[in-house]
Structures are given as C-alpha cells and as structure tokens.
Design an enzyme around this catalytic site. Sequence first.
Site, PDB file in Angstrom:
ATOM      1  N   PRO A  39       8.231  -2.566   6.111  1.00  0.00           N
ATOM      2  CA  PRO A  39       8.711  -3.829   5.181  1.00  0.00           C
ATOM      3  C   PRO A  39       7.524  -4.790   4.728  1.00  0.00           C
ATOM      4  CG  PRO A  39       9.760  -3.346   7.354  1.00  0.00           C
ATOM      5  CD  PRO A  39       8.720  -2.702   7.462  1.00  0.00           C
ATOM      6  N   GLU A  40       7.841  -5.128   3.468  1.00  0.00           N
ATOM      7  CA  GLU A  40       7.011  -6.173   2.838  1.00  0.00           C
ATOM      8  C   GLU A  40       7.326  -7.389   2.661  1.00  0.00           C
ATOM      9  OE1 GLU A  40       4.480  -4.382  -0.263  1.00  0.00           O
ATOM     10  OE2 GLU A  40       4.797  -2.215   0.466  1.00  0.00           O
TER      11      GLU A  40
ATOM     12  N   LYS B  30       4.938 -11.362   6.580  1.00  0.00           N
ATOM     13  CA  LYS B  30       5.693 -10.233   7.288  1.00  0.00           C
ATOM     14  C   LYS B  30       6.457 -10.791   8.414  1.00  0.00           C
ATOM     15  CE  LYS B  30       3.068  -6.516   5.083  1.00  0.00           C
ATOM     16  NZ  LYS B  30       2.225  -5.179   5.226  1.00  0.00           N
TER      17      LYS B  30
ATOM     18  N   ARG C 238      -3.829   2.934   5.506  1.00  0.00           N
ATOM     19  CA  ARG C 238      -2.486   3.638   4.720  1.00  0.00           C
ATOM     20  C   ARG C 238      -2.990   4.329   3.703  1.00  0.00           C
ATOM     21  NH1 ARG C 238       1.248   0.101   5.569  1.00  0.00           N
ATOM     22  NH2 ARG C 238       2.816   1.465   4.822  1.00  0.00           N
TER      23      ARG C 238
END
Length: 291
Positions: A2-3, A52, A272
């Site tokens: 989740p950002e 976050k 990532r």
Amino acid sequence: MPEGHTLHRLAQSINEHFAGQVVEVSSPQGRFVESANLVDGTGLVDAQAWGKHLFIGFEAHRWIHVHLGLYGTFDVHTGPPAPSVGQVRLRLVSPSRKGPDGAALTVSSTSYADLRGATTCDMITDSQRAAVIARLGPDPLRADSDPDRVWARISRSRAPIGALLMDQTVLAGVGNVYRAELLFRHRLHPLRPGSTLRRGQVGAMWQDLVELMRAGVSTGRVDTVREEHTPEAMGREPRRDDHGGEVYVYRRLGQPCHVCGSKVRTEVLAGRNLFWCPKCQPKFRSRAAAQ
Ligand SMILES: [Zn+2]
C-alpha cells in the site's frame, strides 16, 4: 505494498467511524492483547497518516502505530462485528458504551475494523511517535510538508532518482506504482543520479505527486494517465490488473507505451521491479560525458 494514498484514506475512514467515540480494542489473535487492554474502552481521538505509517491516537497520549508492510490489511466495516476469522491482530469496535448495569447500550450504528498481517502494530508514546515522524521525509499528502527538504536530499545525492523516490527518508509515501509513473510522466530515466536534476524538475515532480496522490485518496486507485491517454481517448481496452487504475508503465512489461509504442521494460531497482519506457525515458548523459 500500500502506498501513501491508501494510508491517508484509511486514516479518514477510521476517523469517520471511530473518532470521538469510546472504542472497544482487542486482539483476537492474541499477539497484541496487553497493549489493546491499555486503550480498550477509552476514547479514540484521531487517526493520522504520515507516508506509509498510521498512528491511531487514544486518550492519555497513547498511540497505536501501524505499518502494513507488503501484506497487511486494515478493513473497516459497518455493522456489528462478525466473528473474527484468521489472524486478526487488532480489532476496533465502536461504539462500546456500557449502560449503568454493564449491558451494552443499544446503538443505531456500529462499526468495526480488523488489522491483519501488518509488519508493525505497536503501542507507543508521543515521543516515540515523534521519533518515527522525524525519520520520514516530507509527505506529499500533508499540507505541512516542506518540498525544499526533498530538493536538498535529491540534489546532494548521486543515487539513482528511481531509488531516491522509494527512500522514505527522502519522501514519505511513494511506493512502486507512483515511483514508476512519476518518472515516466517527467521523462526521467530511473538510473539518472539525483544530483543531475534541476530544482525546477524536482519541484514539478513534487507538485505532480501532490495532485496524483490526492486523487488517489479520493478514488482509492492510482490513475496517472493524462486525458489524451485514457482508454476512451485512445480507443483502447481499459487496463485489467488487480491493482486497478490507468497507468503508463507499472506492470506493463512488454506492452506498447501509450505515448510512443515502444515496449515497456523492467529491471529491479531498490528491491522492487521498476518499469519504464526506453524511448520516452532516455538514458541520461552528463554534458561532461557527451563532450
Ligand atoms: Zn514511450
């Protein structure tokens, strides 16, 4: 993962359902029982997101600090709580006012929220919360953020801009989707060193993030394509992806770029998968190297 927009949306939702109320706090899974007992039956003051990180504030200066990590979920439901299923680390139920005889008062609306799979769920103090925030860079979704701090960090670093955007001490809240899309929208190669960017470029990226992420808070999706690149404008099929949203490059490996038709590429950067268009985001050559 989740950002930032997801966390800000979550903070809003927790405030709508629980702020200003006496809340029942429990840990059906058992790992957060002692901490939950400290705030169980006290007033939830407000929930706040910083990048976050989520902080749920209770009376007596107690905070529950949550970081969802890669797999965490925090779902808010209306209605009486369902039997807890799976590993519910934290459950909030509201309202939980008791009548004089100890029986629960009849209330017209009830809400509950279940946290599962989070990397962090800790009870912390004001000063511990301040220490977490002090380690974070400015958050584009917070009005009190100072973008000059972002410029100061990026302009002094030889690290690739694609890595700097993911560094939460540089900028708080950007994750893999916003990183890839922001670099595309600003035609920047992900490996370009931060120190080669101009102040105006960094300022434009910040402003763009503020607008994109605010839209993400209101819709719950990440949409980054400009008007002329929507499915309707281009006469193409909408994107099918469980992450939702219309994007330029994120998870579009091998598909044609919406702007130039080149195949989108990927590479691992800062742990990532990073996606970019080799034509729209050409490799940066410094003037010295070009001579
Ligand atoms: Zn392209």
